[in-house]
Design a protein around this motif. Structure first.
Motif, mmCIF file in Angstrom:
data_model
loop_
_atom_site.group_PDB
_atom_site.id
_atom_site.type_symbol
_atom_site.label_atom_id
_atom_site.label_comp_id
_atom_site.label_asym_id
_atom_site.label_seq_id
_atom_site.Cartn_x
_atom_site.Cartn_y
_atom_site.Cartn_z
ATOM 1 N N THR A 76 38.776 56.023 -15.902
ATOM 2 C CA THR A 76 40.040 55.563 -16.139
ATOM 3 C C THR A 76 40.733 55.895 -17.494
ATOM 4 N N HIS A 77 41.960 56.299 -17.610
ATOM 5 C CA HIS A 77 42.744 56.686 -18.613
ATOM 6 C C HIS A 77 41.803 57.185 -19.883
ATOM 7 N N ALA A 78 41.250 58.400 -19.234
ATOM 8 C CA ALA A 78 40.280 59.007 -20.204
ATOM 9 C C ALA A 78 40.792 59.454 -21.452
ATOM 10 N N GLN A 79 41.899 60.166 -21.410
ATOM 11 C CA GLN A 79 42.299 61.079 -22.508
ATOM 12 C C GLN A 79 42.811 60.145 -23.559
ATOM 13 N N LEU A 80 43.702 59.060 -23.040
ATOM 14 C CA LEU A 80 44.274 57.936 -23.770
ATOM 15 C C LEU A 80 42.935 57.205 -24.656
ATOM 16 N N THR A 81 42.006 56.837 -23.918
ATOM 17 C CA THR A 81 40.926 56.055 -24.435
ATOM 18 C C THR A 81 40.331 56.597 -25.559
ATOM 19 N N VAL A 82 40.012 58.237 -25.378
ATOM 20 C CA VAL A 82 39.147 58.999 -26.386
ATOM 21 C C VAL A 82 40.241 58.985 -27.670
ATOM 22 N N GLU A 83 41.513 59.356 -27.318
ATOM 23 C CA GLU A 83 42.505 59.260 -28.388
ATOM 24 C C GLU A 83 42.519 58.143 -29.325
ATOM 25 N N LEU A 84 42.341 56.992 -28.618
ATOM 26 C CA LEU A 84 42.596 55.620 -29.541
ATOM 27 C C LEU A 84 40.853 55.552 -30.255
ATOM 28 N N ILE A 85 39.772 55.939 -29.618
ATOM 29 C CA ILE A 85 38.826 55.821 -30.303
ATOM 30 C C ILE A 85 38.649 56.576 -31.289
ATOM 31 N N GLU A 86 39.153 57.723 -31.471
ATOM 32 C CA GLU A 86 39.278 58.461 -32.703
ATOM 33 C C GLU A 86 40.129 58.342 -33.712
ATOM 34 N N ALA A 87 41.144 57.465 -33.286
ATOM 35 C CA ALA A 87 42.108 56.974 -34.058
ATOM 36 C C ALA A 87 41.760 55.793 -35.001
ATOM 37 N N VAL A 88 40.883 54.794 -34.239
ATOM 38 C CA VAL A 88 40.248 53.972 -34.909
ATOM 39 C C VAL A 88 39.082 54.223 -35.816
ATOM 40 N N ARG A 89 38.421 55.271 -35.455
ATOM 41 C CA ARG A 89 37.134 55.539 -36.176
ATOM 42 C C ARG A 89 37.952 56.229 -37.477
ATOM 43 N N GLU A 90 39.254 57.263 -37.294
ATOM 44 C CA GLU A 90 39.533 57.717 -38.773
ATOM 45 C C GLU A 90 40.267 56.578 -39.449
ATOM 46 N N GLU A 91 40.986 55.700 -38.789
ATOM 47 C CA GLU A 91 41.781 54.559 -39.868
ATOM 48 C C GLU A 91 40.739 53.745 -40.163
ATOM 49 N N PHE A 92 39.732 53.219 -39.712
ATOM 50 C CA PHE A 92 38.809 52.148 -40.128
ATOM 51 C C PHE A 92 37.358 52.603 -40.248
ATOM 52 N N GLY A 93 37.070 53.705 -39.948
ATOM 53 C CA GLY A 93 35.697 54.132 -40.235
ATOM 54 C C GLY A 93 34.893 53.493 -39.173
ATOM 55 N N VAL A 94 33.462 54.176 -39.140
ATOM 56 C CA VAL A 94 32.576 53.806 -38.152
ATOM 57 C C VAL A 94 32.096 52.225 -38.150
ATOM 58 N N PRO A 95 32.220 51.627 -39.217
ATOM 59 C CA PRO A 95 31.996 50.293 -39.288
ATOM 60 C C PRO A 95 32.863 49.464 -38.371
ATOM 61 N N GLY A 96 34.344 49.969 -38.616
ATOM 62 C CA GLY A 96 35.442 49.264 -37.872
ATOM 63 C C GLY A 96 35.369 49.538 -36.461
ATOM 64 N N LEU A 97 34.890 50.788 -36.254
ATOM 65 C CA LEU A 97 34.846 50.947 -34.695
ATOM 66 C C LEU A 97 33.705 50.224 -34.105
ATOM 67 N N GLU A 98 32.326 50.039 -34.776
ATOM 68 C CA GLU A 98 31.400 49.313 -34.459
ATOM 69 C C GLU A 98 31.709 47.562 -34.129
ATOM 70 N N ARG A 99 32.774 47.070 -35.209
ATOM 71 C CA ARG A 99 33.101 45.937 -34.896
ATOM 72 C C ARG A 99 34.020 45.631 -33.833
ATOM 73 N N LEU A 100 34.673 46.788 -33.433
ATOM 74 C CA LEU A 100 35.576 46.715 -32.332
ATOM 75 C C LEU A 100 34.631 46.512 -30.887
ATOM 76 N N ILE A 101 33.563 47.345 -30.784
ATOM 77 C CA ILE A 101 32.743 47.307 -29.655
ATOM 78 C C ILE A 101 31.969 45.873 -29.698
ATOM 79 N N GLN A 102 31.503 45.380 -30.907
ATOM 80 C CA GLN A 102 30.979 44.174 -30.790
ATOM 81 C C GLN A 102 31.822 43.004 -30.323
ATOM 82 N N ARG A 103 33.170 43.024 -30.689
ATOM 83 C CA ARG A 103 34.093 42.173 -30.269
ATOM 84 C C ARG A 103 34.370 42.259 -28.799
ATOM 85 N N ARG A 104 34.328 43.380 -28.180
ATOM 86 C CA ARG A 104 34.609 43.805 -26.743
ATOM 87 C C ARG A 104 33.254 43.342 -26.078
#
Length: 206
Positions: A76-104
């Motif tokens: 489902t929406h593979a390319q868009l999802t990967v792009e969003l993950i990379e954008a979050v990682r670049e913008e907020f770093g790995v800790p920010g991505l981890e917080r997003l996963i924990q919230r989900r």
């Protein structure tokens, strides 16, 4: 899926490799009809065959999905999802991505917890969980192992590209199942990202 070819793809997706005889018995058609369909699917690069020996006599052929065959069941929406993950990682770093996963994970755990609230017993909870995951595109099912344990299988991963880009999603899934099915022990025994055809979890009652 409704055509014979689509039914074969779905059966191989949800149950793994099968012989012509097994497919014919499942579909209620002749082996010749199945042979015709698998040959057509093989010509399209969607299935391939290997051999397995069972008792005496000639080895039997078992058909399975190729990578192209698995791709018939969309991520489902593979390319868009990967792009969003990379954008979050670049913008907020790995800790920010981890917080997003924990919230989900927390939101999913709360929603699933409500859905399983009135399911009494481990089997009822597995049934409810499989229903929820199937609605979300995971083609989930559960089966008894015969020795008191159970296997929860997910025959499709609709977020496979996202999971490959960030394996925190897989870790969160395992932790979610461990929380929902406690005090049973839950361990992953098959993992798509490690080359398995499905993700599967062994659920052992306390």
């Amino acid at each position: 899926m409704s055509s014979p070819a689509e039914a074969i793809l779905l059966r191989l997706k949800t149950h793994g490799p099968a012989t012509h005889a097994e497919l014919a018995a499942h579909l209620g058609v002749s082996r010749q009809a199945v042979r015709l369909q698998t040959e057509r699917l093989a010509a399209r690069g969607l299935v391939a065959t290997g051999t397995v020996r069972s008792g005496v006599g000639r080895p039997g052929a078992r058909w399975s999905l190729t990578a192209e065959g698995h791709a018939q069941f969309p991520d489902t929406h593979a390319q868009l999802t990967v792009e969003l993950i990379e954008a979050v990682r670049e913008e907020f770093g790995v800790p920010g991505l981890e917080r997003l996963i924990q919230r989900r994970e927390a939101a999913t755990a709360a929603a699933y917890g409500d859905a399983l609230a009135n399911a009494e017993g481990l089997e009822a909870r597995l049934e409810r969980l499989a229903e929820i995951r199937t609605r979300e595109g995971y083609m989930a099912r559960w089966d008894a192992t015969g020795d008191g344990a159970f296997v929860l299988s997910e025959n499709h991963c609709p977020i496979c590209a996202a999971a490959a880009a960030c394996q925190g999603f897989c870790r969160a899934e395992l932790q979610l199942f461990q929380t929902l099915l406690a005090p049973a022990r839950v361990e992953r025994i098959d993992h798509v990202l490690q080359g398995a055809r499905r993700c599967a979890y062994l659920v052992t009652p306390p």
